[in-house]
Write an enzyme that holds these catalytic residues in place. Structure first.
Site, PDB file in Angstrom:
ATOM      1  N   GLU A   1       0.811  -1.223   0.000  1.00 15.96           N
ATOM      2  CA  GLU A   1       0.000   0.000   0.000  1.00 15.96           C
ATOM      3  C   GLU A   1       0.842   1.269   0.000  1.00 15.96           C
ATOM      4  O   GLU A   1       0.381   2.322  -0.460  1.00 15.96           O
ATOM      5  CB  GLU A   1      -0.933   0.015   1.219  1.00 15.96           C
ATOM      6  CG  GLU A   1      -1.964  -1.097   1.242  1.00 15.96           C
ATOM      7  CD  GLU A   1      -2.985  -0.973   0.131  1.00 15.96           C
ATOM      8  OE1 GLU A   1      -3.389   0.161  -0.193  1.00 15.96           O
ATOM      9  OE2 GLU A   1      -3.378  -2.013  -0.431  1.00 15.96           O
TER      10      GLU A   1
ATOM     11  N   GLU B   1      -1.116  10.229   0.088  1.00 15.09           N
ATOM     12  CA  GLU B   1      -1.447   9.936  -1.301  1.00 15.09           C
ATOM     13  C   GLU B   1      -0.696  10.879  -2.232  1.00 15.09           C
ATOM     14  O   GLU B   1      -0.656  12.087  -2.017  1.00 15.09           O
ATOM     15  CB  GLU B   1      -2.955  10.067  -1.491  1.00 15.09           C
ATOM     16  CG  GLU B   1      -3.441   9.733  -2.868  1.00 15.09           C
ATOM     17  CD  GLU B   1      -4.959   9.744  -2.965  1.00 15.09           C
ATOM     18  OE1 GLU B   1      -5.482   9.573  -4.086  1.00 15.09           O
ATOM     19  OE2 GLU B   1      -5.611   9.922  -1.910  1.00 15.09           O
TER      20      GLU B   1
ATOM     21  N   ASN C   1     -14.382   6.951   6.902  1.00 19.16           N
ATOM     22  CA  ASN C   1     -13.349   6.065   7.440  1.00 19.16           C
ATOM     23  C   ASN C   1     -12.522   6.751   8.522  1.00 19.16           C
ATOM     24  O   ASN C   1     -12.129   6.115   9.508  1.00 19.16           O
ATOM     25  CB  ASN C   1     -12.442   5.573   6.313  1.00 19.16           C
ATOM     26  CG  ASN C   1     -13.092   4.478   5.492  1.00 19.16           C
ATOM     27  OD1 ASN C   1     -13.757   3.610   6.042  1.00 19.16           O
ATOM     28  ND2 ASN C   1     -12.918   4.529   4.185  1.00 19.16           N
TER      29      ASN C   1
END
Length: 397
Positions: free
Chosen positions: A250, A259, A297
């Site tokens: 990831e 990101e 989330n």
């Protein structure tokens, strides 16, 4: 290596006695209340104290199977003398602390029962003073925060609250190691108690970002004490390798903290949620070891960890332990597009492939992206080799 945003979170929406006379009187009282066929175990253990300074106690000092375990005024009697064994059991009066009917849900009561080495008799005493049943991944808990004598003890989701904190004796006095026990203990022989040493961690991630510290990981482990402590030493190491392999995939080998595609940042605010995006519509982009994204989330992970990540999402990229904790939250409590949590997949021998399915199955499994699956498998096999453990079967999905 794939880009660090794989989709892990794209589609998942997922929170001491006063004197000799008093001591003798107490002992006589205990003997009088015991059943005639009960044998009084030697008081070679120690008290386990908790809420309001009271003790973990076997009701009426009865060693019959099914006797409730409760909170009671500390009195030094054998009913309160507990030994924590190297086999993961906690024993008094010659029997084991046991979760009734192998329960794993919140509110499952505990009792005394013949020692069998089964999962419902395995316990880990954490450095945070929790007593955890790894099979349920839940903590020994005083029901309803009630300090009254005879309040039943149970297991409950670990919350760090006072009714789950215990002062317990050190392990090593009561386990015989020969009854088939598989859990308990922190294993590994490392100073942190984690099955992965710091040297092994550095070997796994030679080019990691300095943000991702080993101490950040080991600090985060306290929130999920069942992780890499459940089952045999083989299973513990397999789970640690599996988690770290998926994390590596990831984050590009623990290189990326956030990101990389900034154009996506405004895309992760679900305005249909009643709480909205109080930190700003562009503040819920991927961060940390699982590239946590979306406002729902951040809220769910924060609620589970006791941290307000909805209002303070930057904590995930500024605090290494929180960055790790969000990954452990998903691993231990979310099944994503799969049918089980990654933790359950590893401890129940479903195989590494099921962790991929629970993380990113809709995009990678069943032939959707075999190269990505193989990358995860390669990392897992490499990390398993570093830890000296066979990776097991069912590696792909």
């Amino acid at each position: 290596m794939s880009t660090p945003r794989s989709g892990w979170f794209r589609s998942r929406r997922f929170a001491v006695a006063a004197g000799l006379t008093a001591a003798l009187a107490a002992l006589v009282a205990t003997l009088l209340t015991m059943p005639l066929n009960a044998s009084l175990a030697s008081a070679d253990g120690s008290q386990i104290t908790g809420l309001a300074g009271k003790c973990v106690d076997v009701a009426e000092a009865n060693n019959a199977n099914g006797t409730p375990v409760q909170l009671y005024d500390c009195n030094g009697t054998p009913a309160q003398q507990w030994t924590i064994g190297t086999d993961g059991t906690i024993r008094a009066l010659g029997k084991c602390l046991d979760v009734v009917d192998f329960g794993t849900g919140d509110g499952s009561a505990v009792q005394l029962w013949d020692c069998a080495g089964s999962a419902n008799q395995q316990w880990v005493v954490s450095s945070a003073n929790d007593i955890v049943n790894p099979a349920a991944n839940k903590c020994l808990d005083v029901r309803d925060n009630n300090t009254a004598n005879s309040t039943r003890l149970q297991i409950w989701t670990c919350a760090g609250t006072a009714n789950q904190k215990w002062t317990a004796p050190a392990a090593g006095g009561g386990g015989d190691g020969g009854n088939g026990g598989t859990g308990g203990g922190t294993g590994g022989g490392t100073p942190s108690g984690f099955v992965v040493s710091e040297d092994q961690f550095n070997q796994m991630f030679p080019g990691r970002n300095p943000f991702y510290t080993y101490s950040g990981l080991t600090t985060a482990l306290a929130a999920y004490p069942g992780f890499a402590t459940t089952g045999s030493d083989t299973v513990k190491r397999q789970e640690a390798a599996a988690f770290l392999a998926n994390v590596s995939h990831e984050t590009g080998g623990l290189v990326h903290v956030v990101e990389q595609n900034t154009a996506n940042y405004p895309s992760y605010c679900d305005t249909s949620q009643s709480y909205g995006c109080p930190a700003g519509n562009d503040k819920y982009y991927g961060r940390g070891v699982v590239q946590l994204s979306w406002n729902f989330n951040y809220k769910a992970a924060g609620d589970a960890l006791g941290i307000d990540l909805l209002h303070n999402p930057d904590l995930v990229q500024n605090d290494a332990s929180i960055a790790w904790a969000t990954g452990l939250w998903y691993w231990n409590s979310q099944s994503g597009p799969g049918t089980m949590t990654p933790h359950d997949a590893m401890v129940n021998s479903a195989g590494f492939g099921q962790t991929i399915r629970s993380i990113n199955g809709a995009l990678e499994c069943d032939g959707h992206n075999p190269a990505q699956v193989q990358n995860r498998v390669d990392s897992y096999q490499h990390f398993a080799q570093i830890l000296g453990v066979d990776p097991g079967a069912n590696l792909a999905c």
